[in-house]
Design a protein around this motif. Structure first.
Motif, PDB file in Angstrom:
ATOM      1  N   GLY A 182       0.812  -1.211   0.000  1.00  0.00           N
ATOM      2  CA  GLY A 182       0.000   0.000   0.000  1.00  0.00           C
ATOM      3  C   GLY A 182       0.845   1.261   0.000  1.00  0.00           C
ATOM      4  N   THR A 183       0.166   2.406  -0.001  1.00  0.00           N
ATOM      5  CA  THR A 183       0.887   3.677  -0.021  1.00  0.00           C
ATOM      6  C   THR A 183       1.600   3.955   1.289  1.00  0.00           C
ATOM      7  OG1 THR A 183      -1.181   4.797   0.591  1.00  0.00           O
ATOM      8  CG2 THR A 183      -0.606   4.727  -1.740  1.00  0.00           C
ATOM      9  N   ALA A 184       1.302   3.178   2.339  1.00  0.00           N
ATOM     10  CA  ALA A 184       2.074   3.314   3.575  1.00  0.00           C
ATOM     11  C   ALA A 184       3.502   2.834   3.355  1.00  0.00           C
ATOM     12  CB  ALA A 184       1.424   2.520   4.703  1.00  0.00           C
ATOM     13  N   GLU A 185       3.674   1.913   2.387  1.00  0.00           N
ATOM     14  CA  GLU A 185       5.003   1.394   2.097  1.00  0.00           C
ATOM     15  C   GLU A 185       5.724   2.205   1.038  1.00  0.00           C
ATOM     16  OE1 GLU A 185       4.909  -2.713   1.125  1.00  0.00           O
ATOM     17  OE2 GLU A 185       3.872  -3.305   2.951  1.00  0.00           O
ATOM     18  N   GLY A 186       4.982   2.927   0.232  1.00  0.00           N
ATOM     19  CA  GLY A 186       5.607   3.729  -0.812  1.00  0.00           C
ATOM     20  C   GLY A 186       4.555   4.225  -1.781  1.00  0.00           C
ATOM     21  N   TRP A 187       4.943   5.153  -2.630  1.00  0.00           N
ATOM     22  CA  TRP A 187       3.970   5.721  -3.560  1.00  0.00           C
ATOM     23  C   TRP A 187       4.635   6.069  -4.881  1.00  0.00           C
ATOM     24  CZ3 TRP A 187       5.064  10.840  -4.853  1.00  0.00           C
ATOM     25  CH2 TRP A 187       5.926  11.520  -3.983  1.00  0.00           C
ATOM     26  N   LEU A 188       3.799   6.081  -5.907  1.00  0.00           N
ATOM     27  CA  LEU A 188       4.252   6.388  -7.252  1.00  0.00           C
ATOM     28  C   LEU A 188       3.955   7.845  -7.582  1.00  0.00           C
ATOM     29  CD1 LEU A 188       2.948   3.139  -8.885  1.00  0.00           C
ATOM     30  CD2 LEU A 188       5.341   3.848  -8.943  1.00  0.00           C
ATOM     31  N   ASN A 189       4.939   8.516  -8.129  1.00  0.00           N
ATOM     32  CA  ASN A 189       4.742   9.893  -8.564  1.00  0.00           C
ATOM     33  C   ASN A 189       3.996   9.897  -9.907  1.00  0.00           C
ATOM     34  OD1 ASN A 189       4.971  12.624  -8.192  1.00  0.00           O
ATOM     35  ND2 ASN A 189       6.993  12.785  -9.108  1.00  0.00           N
ATOM     36  N   GLU A 190       3.776  11.043 -10.490  1.00  0.00           N
ATOM     37  CA  GLU A 190       3.061  11.158 -11.759  1.00  0.00           C
ATOM     38  C   GLU A 190       3.885  10.563 -12.904  1.00  0.00           C
ATOM     39  OE1 GLU A 190       1.114  14.652 -14.623  1.00  0.00           O
ATOM     40  OE2 GLU A 190       2.057  15.145 -12.708  1.00  0.00           O
ATOM     41  N   LEU A 191       3.216   9.785 -13.761  1.00  0.00           N
ATOM     42  CA  LEU A 191       3.866   9.186 -14.922  1.00  0.00           C
ATOM     43  C   LEU A 191       4.205  10.272 -15.946  1.00  0.00           C
ATOM     44  CD1 LEU A 191       4.580   6.394 -16.299  1.00  0.00           C
ATOM     45  CD2 LEU A 191       2.406   6.658 -17.496  1.00  0.00           C
ATOM     46  N   ILE A 192       5.427  10.252 -16.440  1.00  0.00           N
ATOM     47  CA  ILE A 192       5.887  11.234 -17.432  1.00  0.00           C
ATOM     48  C   ILE A 192       6.015  10.551 -18.791  1.00  0.00           C
ATOM     49  CG2 ILE A 192       7.766  12.769 -18.114  1.00  0.00           C
ATOM     50  CD1 ILE A 192       8.423  13.097 -15.153  1.00  0.00           C
ATOM     51  N   ASP A 193       5.296  11.072 -19.785  1.00  0.00           N
ATOM     52  CA  ASP A 193       5.367  10.592 -21.163  1.00  0.00           C
ATOM     53  C   ASP A 193       6.410  11.437 -21.886  1.00  0.00           C
ATOM     54  OD1 ASP A 193       5.056   9.970 -23.834  1.00  0.00           O
ATOM     55  OD2 ASP A 193       2.886  10.260 -23.882  1.00  0.00           O
ATOM     56  N   ASN A 194       7.551  10.828 -22.242  1.00  0.00           N
ATOM     57  CA  ASN A 194       8.632  11.573 -22.885  1.00  0.00           C
ATOM     58  C   ASN A 194       8.378  11.835 -24.364  1.00  0.00           C
ATOM     59  OD1 ASN A 194      10.292  11.846 -20.580  1.00  0.00           O
ATOM     60  ND2 ASN A 194      11.019   9.729 -20.835  1.00  0.00           N
ATOM     61  N   GLY A 195       7.323  11.238 -24.937  1.00  0.00           N
ATOM     62  CA  GLY A 195       6.989  11.479 -26.331  1.00  0.00           C
ATOM     63  C   GLY A 195       7.893  10.777 -27.319  1.00  0.00           C
ATOM     64  N   ASP A 196       8.680   9.807 -26.859  1.00  0.00           N
ATOM     65  CA  ASP A 196       9.594   9.096 -27.751  1.00  0.00           C
ATOM     66  C   ASP A 196       9.488   7.577 -27.606  1.00  0.00           C
ATOM     67  OD1 ASP A 196      10.678   8.702 -25.269  1.00  0.00           O
ATOM     68  OD2 ASP A 196      12.687   9.446 -25.772  1.00  0.00           O
ATOM     69  N   GLY A 197       8.470   7.120 -26.877  1.00  0.00           N
ATOM     70  CA  GLY A 197       8.337   5.692 -26.638  1.00  0.00           C
ATOM     71  C   GLY A 197       8.807   5.280 -25.262  1.00  0.00           C
ATOM     72  N   THR A 198       9.220   6.236 -24.447  1.00  0.00           N
ATOM     73  CA  THR A 198       9.603   5.925 -23.075  1.00  0.00           C
ATOM     74  C   THR A 198       8.686   6.677 -22.113  1.00  0.00           C
ATOM     75  OG1 THR A 198      11.264   7.703 -22.982  1.00  0.00           O
ATOM     76  CG2 THR A 198      12.013   5.504 -23.644  1.00  0.00           C
ATOM     77  N   TYR A 199       8.357   6.002 -21.005  1.00  0.00           N
ATOM     78  CA  TYR A 199       7.497   6.548 -19.964  1.00  0.00           C
ATOM     79  C   TYR A 199       8.205   6.324 -18.638  1.00  0.00           C
ATOM     80  CZ  TYR A 199       4.149   5.944 -23.781  1.00  0.00           C
ATOM     81  OH  TYR A 199       3.519   5.968 -24.993  1.00  0.00           O
ATOM     82  N   VAL A 200       8.336   7.371 -17.840  1.00  0.00           N
ATOM     83  CA  VAL A 200       9.142   7.297 -16.622  1.00  0.00           C
ATOM     84  C   VAL A 200       8.284   7.674 -15.418  1.00  0.00           C
ATOM     85  CG1 VAL A 200      11.138   8.244 -15.403  1.00  0.00           C
ATOM     86  CG2 VAL A 200      11.258   7.840 -17.859  1.00  0.00           C
ATOM     87  N   ILE A 201       8.444   6.925 -14.339  1.00  0.00           N
ATOM     88  CA  ILE A 201       7.741   7.226 -13.091  1.00  0.00           C
ATOM     89  C   ILE A 201       8.678   6.916 -11.930  1.00  0.00           C
ATOM     90  CG2 ILE A 201       6.721   4.930 -12.788  1.00  0.00           C
ATOM     91  CD1 ILE A 201       4.118   6.389 -11.926  1.00  0.00           C
ATOM     92  N   ASP A 202       8.589   7.703 -10.865  1.00  0.00           N
ATOM     93  CA  ASP A 202       9.404   7.475  -9.669  1.00  0.00           C
ATOM     94  C   ASP A 202       8.573   6.789  -8.596  1.00  0.00           C
ATOM     95  OD1 ASP A 202      11.757   8.552 -10.597  1.00  0.00           O
ATOM     96  OD2 ASP A 202      11.294  10.582  -9.907  1.00  0.00           O
ATOM     97  N   PHE A 203       9.144   5.768  -7.989  1.00  0.00           N
ATOM     98  CA  PHE A 203       8.551   5.133  -6.819  1.00  0.00           C
ATOM     99  C   PHE A 203       9.308   5.604  -5.598  1.00  0.00           C
ATOM    100  CE2 PHE A 203       8.341   1.710  -3.643  1.00  0.00           C
ATOM    101  CZ  PHE A 203       6.972   1.655  -3.463  1.00  0.00           C
ATOM    102  N   PHE A 204       8.569   6.137  -4.630  1.00  0.00           N
ATOM    103  CA  PHE A 204       9.183   6.686  -3.431  1.00  0.00           C
ATOM    104  C   PHE A 204       9.043   5.686  -2.298  1.00  0.00           C
ATOM    105  CE2 PHE A 204       9.837   9.674   0.039  1.00  0.00           C
ATOM    106  CZ  PHE A 204      10.794  10.516  -0.489  1.00  0.00           C
TER     107      PHE A 204
END
Length: 611
Positions: A118-140
């Motif tokens: 759950g989010t008590a263990e960690g959370w995902l930031n907003e997904l970033i679409d780089n517009g080139d076929g890659t999508y990046v997200i940070d897990f905290f």
């Protein structure tokens, strides 16, 4: 004719091959025959000319490659590495590819990322679409321990990955050797003549880059985290004036250091800068504690063990309003339990001060001052600061002001907590002081004139990273009550208690100067007599514009809200990160989504900052 030419060409070439050299074949004829061979696709499988030129069979026209099309099988996702660090983001990348393995982008693609727990263990930031076929997200990462698994969906279908699981470990960041808080007092004393400087050492995480070291009384330093020993840092501080130095202003002091990497919460340690002519006095018992001198700015006292002081009226405050404690007192992380003074002037550990006080835990205090201010640490502060202090118990001033830490005066207070009851005939504060940072109060605060969950404040005073869960009550006629304070500017703060007053009753602040930012209140507020000024955030509209301030939409004003500043949100909305646009959820706040409202991140590390 063509067939015979082919045969002749093959015979001639065979002859050349057998002789090992061109011989008497004319060059022009040879060129002609080679042209015929090329056109006729003659097979010259093992033929060579001087062992150099091999025959070539034409493969016909070269077909152009097929245009790129999306390939689900070639698309994948990756976790940055197999081990994450608590309180530090870890990057997850999704790559959509074509049949050749190259990146392929389609703006209509829908990518979803999830991590087990759950989010008590960690959370995902907003997904970033780089517009080139890659999508990046940070897990905290919020917790250490069990392995976590990443899942990625593309259009609802699961993607594969060569690295989908990872574990989370505690940060390596810490102070070591004589720099560690656990080191002996003697090993952390630096004297101007014997020790021209101090070598501050520690461990760090190489992957997180440089270490930044801050201090209120030492030079700010950014130093590399070296790979040596698995990740270490070291800084040499000079005793005075030559950067980096310990302190150019205070002759003797407790030097607090805070080391930080990336978004990790700072680690703390301290050393003692002293003078050979005035070495520190070590305090081991109540009798020695009682002998601390007023009106002597050269004195430096260090508590070297816990003190039990249980008993009735067993304490006489140091300083009486005329003679002030002016030295330095440091508890070295120890506890003083049971100080009792129920009929004292300026009832407190220190009656009156112009001093630096830090690193002490005071439990079960019982301070009552019949006619003067009373405080958990200082009755009347005429200057100085208080840092890293905890107080629990009761503080009372039947005919004056009282505060959980400071009864009267405005020293700056940092990293301090009060839990208990504060009662005053005049103003009552859960904490007291001037500018306050990283503080918390719990219990009850009752004032006959005014009552504030944390501080009264003056125009421009700051309250940053503050929280209170106190029940605040003001009983005076036409006076005010507030969850945090009056004439104060809360920032990155929140209040979750209740507020009751006669007039000017605010969930966060009363009167008109307050300018909260990134602040919220869950308070129910009550005014007991008209005319009234009541609001879930402010009792009256503030004179300055406000930043994001939220209030629970079911919070009540009794008899009614005369001022409705603040954005009303449901409890469900206040439990979602998306509500708090612009709030810093990396370094300042955290939230267990759907379970609780945001909490200040430093509160998760109280043992690091509070004795």
């Amino acid at each position: 004719m063509l067939k015979s030419l082919r045969a002749i060409a093959c015979d001639l070439n065979q002859g050349v091959n057998n002789s090992g050299r061109v011989g008497r074949i004319f060059p022009a004829a040879t060129a002609c025959l080679l042209l015929i061979i090329s056109v006729g696709r003659c097979q010259l499988a093992d033929n060579r000319i001087n062992g150099q030129i091999k025959s070539v069979e034409s493969s016909g026209p070269i077909e152009p490659p097929a245009p790129p099309v999306f390939s689900f099988a070639n698309s994948d996702f990756q976790v940055a590495n197999g081990t994450g660090i608590k309180n530090t983001p870890m990057q997850i990348t999704v790559s959509t590819r074509d049949q050749y393995g190259n990146l392929y982008y389609d703006p209509s693609f829908v990518v979803d990322i999830s991590v087990s727990g759950g989010t008590a263990e960690g959370w995902l930031n907003e997904l970033i679409d780089n517009g080139d076929g890659t999508y990046v997200i940070d897990f905290f990462n919020e917790t250490t321990g069990s392995a976590k698994t990443v899942s990625a969906l593309l259009g609802g279908e699961p993607l594969s990955s060569t690295q989908s699981t990872f574990s989370v470990v505690d940060p390596r960041l810490s102070f070591t050797g004589n720099s560690a808080p656990s080191a002996s007092i003697a090993s952390r004393i630096v004297i101007e003549t014997d020790d021209p400087g101090w070598q501050l050492t520690g461990n760090c995480d190489v992957s997180l880059g440089d270490v930044t070291i801050t201090s209120p009384t030492a030079t700010l330093v950014t130093t590399p985290c070296l790979a040596t020993g698995g990740g270490t840092f070291s800084v040499n501080y000079n005793y005075d004036t030559t950067a980096p130095y310990l302190s150019a202003t205070a002759v003797a002091n407790t030097i607090h250091f805070y080391a930080k990497q990336s978004t990790l919460q700072p680690k703390r340690t301290w050393i003692y800068k002293t003078l050979q002519a005035n070495p520190p006095t070590l305090v081991s018992d109540l009798a020695t504690l009682q002998t601390m001198a007023a009106n002597d700015a050269t004195q430096f006292y260090i508590l070297d063990q816990n003190i039990s002081a249980s008993g009735s009226n067993n304490w006489t405050p140091i300083g009486d309003g005329t003679n002030n404690f002016q030295g330095v007192f440091d508890g070295n992380g120890h506890t003083i339990d049971g100080l009792d003074c129920t009929n004292c002037s300026y009832a407190s550990l220190f009656g009156s001060t112009i001093a630096i006080i830090s690193n002490v835990r005071m439990t079960n205090v019982n301070f009552r001052s019949p006619s003067d201010p009373a405080g958990g640490v200082v009755g009347w502060s005429q200057g100085g600061e208080i840092r890293h202090v905890y107080v629990s118990g009761r503080v009372e001033a039947p005919f004056n002001n009282a505060g959980g830490i400071v009864g009267h005066g405005a020293p700056n207070i940092y990293y301090s907590v009060f839990s208990g009851d504060v009662v005053a005939q005049s103003d009552a504060y859960g904490l007291g002081g001037g500018d306050v940072y990283n503080v918390a109060t719990y219990g009850t605060v009752t004032g006959g004139h005014a009552a504030y969950g944390i501080i009264r404040g003056t125009a421009g005073d700051s309250c940053k990273y503050c929280t209170s869960d106190a029940d605040v009550v003001s009983t005076g006629v036409l006076d005010d009550a507030a969850g945090i304070g009056n004439w104060v500017a809360p920032r990155d703060s929140y209040f979750t208690g209740t507020v009751t007053g006669v007039d000017d009753v605010g969930g966060i602040a009363s009167h008109v100067f307050a300018q909260p930012r990134y602040t919220y209140s869950l308070a129910n507020v009550t005014a007991t007599a008209p005319p009234v000024h009541v609001g879930p955030v402010f009792s009256r509209p503030p004179s300055l514009s406000n930043g994001p301030v939220f209030v629970l939409d079911t919070a009540t004003c009794t008899p009614n809200c005369t001022n409705t500043d603040g954005e009303a949100k449901s409890m469900a909305e206040l439990m979602q990160r998306s509500t708090f646009v612009g709030w810093d959820f990396y370094e300042i706040w955290r939230i267990d989504e759907g379970v609780d409202t945001p909490k200040l991140r430093w509160m998760d590390y109280l043992s690091e900052y509070i004795p």
